[in-house]
Design a protein around this motif. Structure first.
Motif, mmCIF file in Angstrom:
data_model
loop_
_atom_site.group_PDB
_atom_site.id
_atom_site.type_symbol
_atom_site.label_atom_id
_atom_site.label_comp_id
_atom_site.label_asym_id
_atom_site.label_seq_id
_atom_site.Cartn_x
_atom_site.Cartn_y
_atom_site.Cartn_z
ATOM 1 N N PRO A 1 0.842 -1.202 0.000
ATOM 2 C CA PRO A 1 0.000 0.000 0.000
ATOM 3 C C PRO A 1 0.877 1.251 0.000
ATOM 4 C CG PRO A 1 -0.623 -1.523 1.761
ATOM 5 C CD PRO A 1 0.697 -1.994 1.224
ATOM 6 N N ILE A 2 0.508 2.226 -0.820
ATOM 7 C CA ILE A 2 1.309 3.448 -0.897
ATOM 8 C C ILE A 2 0.386 4.652 -1.066
ATOM 9 C CG2 ILE A 2 1.682 3.407 -3.406
ATOM 10 C CD1 ILE A 2 4.697 4.178 -2.608
ATOM 11 N N PHE A 3 0.807 5.772 -0.478
ATOM 12 C CA PHE A 3 0.025 6.998 -0.506
ATOM 13 C C PHE A 3 0.965 8.150 -0.854
ATOM 14 C CE2 PHE A 3 -1.557 4.063 2.605
ATOM 15 C CZ PHE A 3 -2.941 4.081 2.477
ATOM 16 N N ILE A 4 0.404 9.219 -1.392
ATOM 17 C CA ILE A 4 1.108 10.501 -1.458
ATOM 18 C C ILE A 4 0.260 11.500 -0.684
ATOM 19 C CG2 ILE A 4 1.877 12.407 -2.911
ATOM 20 C CD1 ILE A 4 2.615 10.415 -5.044
ATOM 21 N N ALA A 5 0.890 12.118 0.303
ATOM 22 C CA ALA A 5 0.201 13.073 1.173
ATOM 23 C C ALA A 5 0.878 14.431 1.078
ATOM 24 C CB ALA A 5 0.223 12.580 2.614
ATOM 25 N N ASP A 6 0.078 15.478 1.007
ATOM 26 C CA ASP A 6 0.574 16.851 1.053
ATOM 27 C C ASP A 6 0.403 17.361 2.480
ATOM 28 O OD1 ASP A 6 1.092 16.726 -1.628
ATOM 29 O OD2 ASP A 6 -0.727 17.781 -2.240
ATOM 30 N N ALA A 7 1.517 17.674 3.134
ATOM 31 C CA ALA A 7 1.497 18.062 4.548
ATOM 32 C C ALA A 7 1.571 19.574 4.707
ATOM 33 C CB ALA A 7 2.665 17.414 5.288
ATOM 34 N N PHE A 8 1.064 20.053 5.853
ATOM 35 C CA PHE A 8 1.006 21.481 6.192
ATOM 36 C C PHE A 8 0.136 22.256 5.213
ATOM 37 C CE2 PHE A 8 5.133 20.093 8.015
ATOM 38 C CZ PHE A 8 4.790 20.228 9.354
ATOM 39 N N THR A 9 -0.928 21.605 4.794
ATOM 40 C CA THR A 9 -1.924 22.240 3.941
ATOM 41 C C THR A 9 -3.200 21.419 4.011
ATOM 42 O OG1 THR A 9 -2.450 22.950 1.695
ATOM 43 C CG2 THR A 9 -1.176 20.940 1.911
ATOM 44 N N ALA A 10 -4.319 22.048 3.745
ATOM 45 C CA ALA A 10 -5.582 21.322 3.633
ATOM 46 C C ALA A 10 -5.993 21.186 2.181
ATOM 47 C CB ALA A 10 -6.669 22.038 4.434
ATOM 48 N N THR A 11 -5.166 21.687 1.275
ATOM 49 C CA THR A 11 -5.485 21.739 -0.148
ATOM 50 C C THR A 11 -4.519 20.863 -0.941
ATOM 51 O OG1 THR A 11 -6.231 24.022 0.139
ATOM 52 C CG2 THR A 11 -5.827 23.278 -2.115
ATOM 53 N N ALA A 12 -5.054 20.039 -1.801
ATOM 54 C CA ALA A 12 -4.204 19.189 -2.637
ATOM 55 C C ALA A 12 -3.282 20.026 -3.511
ATOM 56 C CB ALA A 12 -5.068 18.293 -3.513
ATOM 57 N N PHE A 13 -2.086 19.489 -3.746
ATOM 58 C CA PHE A 13 -1.073 20.084 -4.619
ATOM 59 C C PHE A 13 -0.425 21.329 -4.021
ATOM 60 C CE2 PHE A 13 -4.466 18.398 -7.542
ATOM 61 C CZ PHE A 13 -3.892 17.138 -7.631
ATOM 62 N N ARG A 14 -0.565 21.486 -2.707
ATOM 63 C CA ARG A 14 0.172 22.515 -1.992
ATOM 64 C C ARG A 14 0.909 21.837 -0.848
ATOM 65 N NH1 ARG A 14 -0.698 27.616 -3.228
ATOM 66 N NH2 ARG A 14 -0.156 28.397 -1.165
ATOM 67 N N GLY A 15 1.593 22.616 -0.025
ATOM 68 C CA GLY A 15 2.301 22.042 1.109
ATOM 69 C C GLY A 15 3.474 21.177 0.689
ATOM 70 N N ASN A 16 3.850 20.246 1.555
ATOM 71 C CA ASN A 16 5.032 19.409 1.345
ATOM 72 C C ASN A 16 4.614 17.999 0.939
ATOM 73 O OD1 ASN A 16 7.803 18.943 1.312
ATOM 74 N ND2 ASN A 16 7.778 18.068 3.359
ATOM 75 N N PRO A 17 4.858 17.588 -0.313
ATOM 76 C CA PRO A 17 4.432 16.259 -0.746
ATOM 77 C C PRO A 17 5.402 15.182 -0.284
ATOM 78 C CG PRO A 17 5.513 17.384 -2.551
ATOM 79 C CD PRO A 17 5.516 18.353 -1.396
ATOM 80 N N ALA A 18 4.859 14.064 0.149
ATOM 81 C CA ALA A 18 5.694 12.928 0.556
ATOM 82 C C ALA A 18 4.966 11.638 0.231
ATOM 83 C CB ALA A 18 6.009 12.990 2.045
ATOM 84 N N ALA A 19 5.727 10.638 -0.162
ATOM 85 C CA ALA A 19 5.176 9.303 -0.357
ATOM 86 C C ALA A 19 5.253 8.549 0.969
ATOM 87 C CB ALA A 19 5.950 8.568 -1.440
ATOM 88 N N VAL A 20 4.240 7.747 1.238
ATOM 89 C CA VAL A 20 4.193 6.936 2.462
ATOM 90 C C VAL A 20 3.888 5.506 2.058
ATOM 91 C CG1 VAL A 20 3.117 6.600 4.710
ATOM 92 C CG2 VAL A 20 3.350 8.913 3.778
ATOM 93 N N CYS A 21 4.802 4.611 2.374
ATOM 94 C CA CYS A 21 4.677 3.208 1.991
ATOM 95 C C CYS A 21 4.508 2.368 3.257
ATOM 96 C CB CYS A 21 5.928 2.784 1.220
ATOM 97 S SG CYS A 21 5.804 1.143 0.489
ATOM 98 N N LEU A 22 3.457 1.543 3.305
ATOM 99 C CA LEU A 22 3.183 0.709 4.477
ATOM 100 C C LEU A 22 3.787 -0.681 4.268
ATOM 101 C CD1 LEU A 22 -0.562 1.631 5.172
ATOM 102 C CD2 LEU A 22 1.526 2.757 5.979
ATOM 103 N N LEU A 23 4.564 -1.123 5.247
ATOM 104 C CA LEU A 23 5.293 -2.387 5.143
ATOM 105 C C LEU A 23 4.809 -3.393 6.181
ATOM 106 C CD1 LEU A 23 8.963 -1.038 4.819
ATOM 107 C CD2 LEU A 23 7.345 -1.537 2.974
ATOM 108 N N GLU A 24 4.701 -4.632 5.773
ATOM 109 C CA GLU A 24 4.451 -5.722 6.722
ATOM 110 C C GLU A 24 5.759 -6.337 7.192
ATOM 111 O OE1 GLU A 24 1.772 -6.799 8.180
ATOM 112 O OE2 GLU A 24 0.388 -5.417 7.160
ATOM 113 N N ASN A 25 6.777 -6.291 6.317
ATOM 114 C CA ASN A 25 8.065 -6.922 6.618
ATOM 115 C C ASN A 25 9.193 -5.946 6.297
ATOM 116 O OD1 ASN A 25 6.993 -9.687 7.182
ATOM 117 N ND2 ASN A 25 6.373 -9.539 5.023
ATOM 118 N N ILE A 26 10.370 -6.258 6.824
ATOM 119 C CA ILE A 26 11.548 -5.427 6.571
ATOM 120 C C ILE A 26 11.984 -5.578 5.120
ATOM 121 C CG2 ILE A 26 13.974 -5.062 7.190
ATOM 122 C CD1 ILE A 26 13.324 -6.090 9.976
#
Length: 255
Positions: free
Chosen positions: A4-29
């Motif tokens: 599972p993977i997401f891209i989240a824009d932080a320090f904003t409530a509006t898409a395509f502003r703020g600081n973009p980061a990818a977040v990947c959820l892992l079950e294993n190392i």
């Protein structure tokens, strides 16, 4: 392998502003090479990999106070959900006066003859804080052309790893008043300009709290994307930074 993977824009409530980061959820190392390959594929300045410390951990049951503790390579990071955003618990770093003659070449290369009001240095983070003259306004900082390309060659001792430009705000002059503005540059680590920078505000919060005599402040980082932070200095010497977050992509990574 499907993750599972997401891209989240932080320090904003509006898409395509703020600081973009990818977040990947892992079950294993994963192998470190896999981390790097995924990060390169995402092509963002930050990619986070989140894994439960114990396979049986249940975030919902264990975090009835809406607080999560992340064990990171930089130490523990606590995040809690607020009614109007997410609050991050950061250390607060002091700054110390910096002699202009020691960093004058770097500053002139970056911003030319722009008037400078104060210069501070944070040894804990190796960031240089440059406060521009109070005669400038937000639009000046937003449109200022900053030349970051020569900075690693001018300062190559490792003493400076980031340059913060900051400006006093205009609390009474706007519909959404801010106590201070900033921009952040780190060409030493391959980042010409960062959209919104939590680590820079661990220094900015300390500096502007002293300058303004305030513990509660509102800040705006004047990058092209822009980002808003609500800052609260705590009695234990740390700082809470609150901001919005917008999920702009949710999917499955196949590798």
């Amino acid at each position: 392998m499907k993750l599972p993977i997401f891209i989240a824009d932080a320090f904003t409530a509006t898409a395509f502003r703020g600081n973009p980061a990818a977040v990947c959820l892992l079950e294993n190392i994963l192998e470190e090479d896999s981390h790097q390959q995924i990060a390169r594929e995402m092509n963002l300045s930050e990619t986070a990999f989140i894994r439960k410390l114990q396979p049986t951990d249940n975030f919902i049951q264990k975090n009835t106070n809406s607080t999560l503790t992340f064990v990171t390579l930089s130490g523990e990071l606590k995040a809690r959900k607020a009614e109007d955003g997410i609050v991050l618990d950061f250390p607060l770093y002091p700054t110390f006066p910096q002699d202009f003659h020691e960093v004058g070449d770097l500053i002139k290369a970056a911003i030319g003859d722009t008037l400078v009001q104060d210069i501070r240095y944070s040894p804990d983070t190796r960031k240089l804080l440059v406060r521009l003259s109070d005669s400038y306004d937000r639009s000046f900082l937003e449109t200022l052309k900053v030349n970051t390309e020569p900075l690693p060659q001018i300062e190559k001792t490792g003493r400076v790893k980031g340059l913060i430009l900051t400006l006093k705000g205009e609390p009474g002059g706007q519909a959404a008043p801010y106590d201070f503005y900033s921009r952040y540059f780190a060409p030493w680590v391959g980042l010409p300009e960062d959209p919104v920078t939590g680590s820079a505000h661990t220094i900015l919060s300390s500096y502007w709290s002293q300058q303004l005599g305030k513990k509660e402040m509102r800040a705006f980082q004047c990058s092209r994307r822009g980002g808003e932070l609500d800052i609260s200095l705590r009695a234990d010497g740390r700082v809470d930074m609150k901001g919005g977050a917008a999920i702009v992509l949710e999917g499955t990574l196949t590798a």
